[in-house]
Design a protein around this motif. Structure first.
Motif, PDB file in Angstrom:
ATOM      1  N   LYS A  50       0.809  -1.204   0.000  1.00 32.32           N
ATOM      2  CA  LYS A  50       0.000   0.000   0.000  1.00 32.32           C
ATOM      3  C   LYS A  50       0.845   1.258   0.000  1.00 32.32           C
ATOM      4  CE  LYS A  50      -2.106   0.348   4.211  1.00 32.32           C
ATOM      5  NZ  LYS A  50      -2.851  -0.132   5.345  1.00 32.32           N
ATOM      6  N   SER A  51       0.263   2.305  -0.578  1.00 26.96           N
ATOM      7  CA  SER A  51       0.918   3.610  -0.610  1.00 26.96           C
ATOM      8  C   SER A  51       0.982   4.169   0.803  1.00 26.96           C
ATOM      9  CB  SER A  51       0.139   4.562  -1.515  1.00 26.96           C
ATOM     10  OG  SER A  51       0.699   5.859  -1.443  1.00 26.96           O
ATOM     11  N   ILE A  52       2.164   4.656   1.189  1.00 21.21           N
ATOM     12  CA  ILE A  52       2.321   5.193   2.538  1.00 21.21           C
ATOM     13  C   ILE A  52       2.971   6.579   2.550  1.00 21.21           C
ATOM     14  CG2 ILE A  52       2.268   2.965   3.729  1.00 21.21           C
ATOM     15  CD1 ILE A  52       5.354   3.088   3.843  1.00 21.21           C
ATOM     16  N   ASN A  53       2.921   7.304   1.430  1.00 17.88           N
ATOM     17  CA  ASN A  53       3.464   8.670   1.413  1.00 17.88           C
ATOM     18  C   ASN A  53       2.878   9.502   2.551  1.00 17.88           C
ATOM     19  OD1 ASN A  53       3.965   7.827  -1.508  1.00 17.88           O
ATOM     20  ND2 ASN A  53       4.961   9.828  -1.447  1.00 17.88           N
ATOM     21  N   SER A  54       1.594   9.362   2.797  1.00 21.18           N
ATOM     22  CA  SER A  54       0.929  10.170   3.827  1.00 21.18           C
ATOM     23  C   SER A  54       1.346   9.777   5.237  1.00 21.18           C
ATOM     24  CB  SER A  54      -0.591  10.045   3.694  1.00 21.18           C
ATOM     25  OG  SER A  54      -0.994   8.714   3.946  1.00 21.18           O
ATOM     26  N   TYR A  65       7.751  11.168  -6.438  1.00 22.42           N
ATOM     27  CA  TYR A  65       8.270  10.132  -5.545  1.00 22.42           C
ATOM     28  C   TYR A  65       7.141   9.390  -4.838  1.00 22.42           C
ATOM     29  CZ  TYR A  65      12.866  11.961  -6.440  1.00 22.42           C
ATOM     30  OH  TYR A  65      14.010  12.354  -7.067  1.00 22.42           O
ATOM     31  N   LYS A  66       7.170   8.075  -4.934  1.00 22.62           N
ATOM     32  CA  LYS A  66       6.169   7.198  -4.327  1.00 22.62           C
ATOM     33  C   LYS A  66       6.831   6.383  -3.224  1.00 22.62           C
ATOM     34  CE  LYS A  66       3.353   8.062  -7.837  1.00 22.62           C
ATOM     35  NZ  LYS A  66       2.357   9.062  -7.720  1.00 22.62           N
ATOM     36  N   LEU A  67       6.119   6.212  -2.132  1.00 21.86           N
ATOM     37  CA  LEU A  67       6.600   5.381  -1.039  1.00 21.86           C
ATOM     38  C   LEU A  67       5.524   4.343  -0.742  1.00 21.86           C
ATOM     39  CD1 LEU A  67       8.862   4.911   1.063  1.00 21.86           C
ATOM     40  CD2 LEU A  67       7.569   6.391   2.617  1.00 21.86           C
ATOM     41  N   TYR A  68       5.912   3.073  -0.840  1.00 19.69           N
ATOM     42  CA  TYR A  68       4.995   1.968  -0.583  1.00 19.69           C
ATOM     43  C   TYR A  68       5.541   1.114   0.540  1.00 19.69           C
ATOM     44  CZ  TYR A  68       2.149   2.793  -4.728  1.00 19.69           C
ATOM     45  OH  TYR A  68       1.285   3.348  -5.642  1.00 19.69           O
ATOM     46  N   GLY A  69       4.631   0.507   1.257  1.00 21.23           N
ATOM     47  CA  GLY A  69       5.016  -0.400   2.321  1.00 21.23           C
ATOM     48  C   GLY A  69       4.336  -1.734   2.138  1.00 21.23           C
ATOM     49  N   TYR A  70       4.950  -2.757   2.706  1.00 19.10           N
ATOM     50  CA  TYR A  70       4.339  -4.078   2.730  1.00 19.10           C
ATOM     51  C   TYR A  70       3.898  -4.323   4.162  1.00 19.10           C
ATOM     52  CZ  TYR A  70       3.267  -8.819   1.421  1.00 19.10           C
ATOM     53  OH  TYR A  70       2.595  -9.978   1.142  1.00 19.10           O
TER      54      TYR A  70
END
Length: 144
Positions: free
Chosen positions: A3-7, A42-47
């Protein structure tokens, strides 16, 4: 779950993972947080596994359709479970680039080599350290 986690970049757990990716350099951490807080490109995703983020991948996709991996880290307790590979594959699926690229140290280069990247060593002009360019050319015929 990927999932996207930039926020969520200001959360301590996310910053802890980013610290691993920047080798505990406070200035690099601050720069990374600013990149992901700003969002595009820039995108930041986490598992996420069992309610916690097991690993992160940060990247941007260039105009030439190259996915540049800027940060990749897996929590030490979650390593050797396939999360790093999963993060790279999920980013590939999410962004659909023609090529993936990362610049890393020797340990990171071994990881990327193990998942099919081509590795080229070079001398970093700024630091004088040996670095490694890791490249994966996406073959549309082999995509699942």
């Amino acid at each position: 779950m990927f999932k996207s986690i930039n926020s969520r970049v200001d959360e301590p757990a996310i910053q802890d993972l980013l610290e691993y990716a920047v080798l505990f350099d406070p200035d690099a951490l601050e720069t990374a947080v600013r990149l992901y807080r700003a969002g595009d490109p820039y995108k930041l995703y986490g598992y996420e596994e069992e309610g916690a983020i097991a690993g992160i991948i940060g990247y941007r996709v260039t105009a030439s359709q190259t996915l540049e991996i800027t940060h990749l880290a897996v929590h030490p307790e979650q390593r050797m479970k396939g999360y790093g590979r999963a993060l790279v594959l999920l980013a590939l699926t999410e962004a659909g680039p023609e090529r993936m690229e990362a610049v890393t140290d020797e340990e990171g280069a071994e990881f990327f080599r193990s998942i099919g990247f081509q590795i080229t060593g070079f001398q970093d002009q700024a630091s004088g350290e040996e670095r490694f360019r890791c490249i994966y050319e996406v073959d549309e015929n082999n995509e699942e």
